[in-house]
Scaffold this active site. Structure first.
Site, short mmCIF file in Angstrom:
data_model
loop_
_atom_site.label_atom_id
_atom_site.label_comp_id
_atom_site.label_asym_id
_atom_site.label_seq_id
_atom_site.Cartn_x
_atom_site.Cartn_y
_atom_site.Cartn_z
N HIS A 19 0.84 -1.21 0.00
CA HIS A 19 0.00 0.00 0.00
C HIS A 19 0.87 1.25 0.00
O HIS A 19 0.68 2.17 -0.82
CB HIS A 19 -0.90 -0.04 1.24
CG HIS A 19 -1.81 1.14 1.38
ND1 HIS A 19 -3.19 1.02 1.37
CD2 HIS A 19 -1.56 2.47 1.58
CE1 HIS A 19 -3.74 2.22 1.53
NE2 HIS A 19 -2.77 3.10 1.67
N GLU A 20 1.84 1.30 0.90
CA GLU A 20 2.69 2.51 1.00
C GLU A 20 3.61 2.64 -0.21
O GLU A 20 3.93 3.76 -0.63
CB GLU A 20 3.50 2.48 2.30
CG GLU A 20 2.67 2.35 3.58
CD GLU A 20 1.56 3.37 3.70
OE1 GLU A 20 1.68 4.47 3.11
OE2 GLU A 20 0.56 3.09 4.40
N HIS A 31 1.85 4.49 -2.88
CA HIS A 31 1.93 5.94 -2.65
C HIS A 31 3.28 6.48 -3.10
O HIS A 31 3.35 7.55 -3.72
CB HIS A 31 1.72 6.26 -1.17
CG HIS A 31 0.32 6.03 -0.69
ND1 HIS A 31 -0.78 6.26 -1.47
CD2 HIS A 31 -0.15 5.60 0.52
CE1 HIS A 31 -1.88 5.99 -0.77
NE2 HIS A 31 -1.52 5.58 0.44
#
Length: 267
Positions: A166-167, A170
């Site tokens: 997820h990170e 980003h």
């Protein structure tokens, strides 16, 4: 007089273009950075980056107020977190894929994030730090400090794999796209990267939603992505209300939901 080829030119022939050579070197650098040693050094005993300056992290008890038992638990959590992090960087196909694609893109203009050789994780193309967090989060991404993994919030290595992916989405988005203004100020850009991260990371797979007691007979993935993206945007200090977060997520959902880059598709 013909100049003999330099060592870095050895893999190329005279017919290879300059652009091909640059692309080749970027790919070779990316794969070299991903050659994580089987036993990378644990860094829990070193001073951690100042993630606690954030508003959310201020909810945590300062180290000076913790008991000996709490400090021992923090040390054990940190060692487990860093062990899992390095194992995932070495063995997880999705984490390796995202690390490679992050490393292939240059840092965003004006980035103050430390380079790999000056970070606590020189064996990784982006700083990835373990630290204790409040119950409201499992990880975070900062343009200045890289990725945070919440060492006390992971139920399993698979849970960390989803959070790290997820990170990394980003991190890739910040390097790939240009928002209107700074990241975090452009709510539409924030909503889009949250939609993509929730959709691509595994955060919304059925068994994870089942444990949260959120499931649907149809369009379960879409409902989860929309709900979790809205919560993330609502937590942005630049967002005035949950209603504004819902509106912004709805505005960009149809364009951001199908965008699976750098993956060809999701399963």
């Amino acid at each position: 007089m013909t100049r003999p080829p330099a060592a870095s030119d050895a893999p190329f022939s005279d017919s290879d273009s300059a652009s091909f050579r640059r692309s080749f070197e970027r790919w070779r650098t990316a794969f070299t950075q991903l050659a994580v040693p089987a036993t990378s050094p644990l860094r829990c005993d070193q001073q951690q980056p100042t993630w606690d300056q954030g508003t959310i992290m201020q909810e945590m008890k300062p180290d000076t107020e913790k008991s000996d038992a709490e400090r021992k638990r923090d040390a054990a959590d940190c060692k487990r977190c860093e062990k899992w992090r390095d194992e995932l960087a070495r063995d997880s196909p999705i984490v390796r894929f995202m690390l490679k694609h992050v490393s292939l893109l240059p840092p965003p203009p004006g980035s103050t994030m430390p380079s790999p050789e000056h970070s606590q994780t020189p064996h990784l193309p982006i700083p990835i730090t373990c630290a204790p967090c409040p119950p409201t989060m499992a990880g975070g991404y900062s343009s200045e400090m890289g990725i945070l993994l919440c060492q006390n919030r992971f139920m399993s290595r698979r849970h960390m794999e989803d959070a790290l992916t997820h990170e990394l989405v980003h991190a890739w988005d910040e390097r790939r796209f240009k928002p209107k203004g700074a990241w975090g100020e452009d709510l539409r850009a924030h909503a889009c990267t949250e939609i993509r991260a929730e959709n691509l990371s595994g955060d919304c797979r059925f068994n994870r939603e089942f444990t949260r007691r959120n499931w649907h007979f149809t369009k379960q993935q879409q409902a989860c992505v929309r709900r979790r993206a809205t919560l993330s945007v609502a937590a942005n200090p630049n967002c005035k209300s949950k209603e504004e977060a819902e509106r912004v997520v709805n505005e960009v959902f149809e364009s951001c939901w199908p965008d699976t880059r750098p993956f060809d598709e999701i399963y």
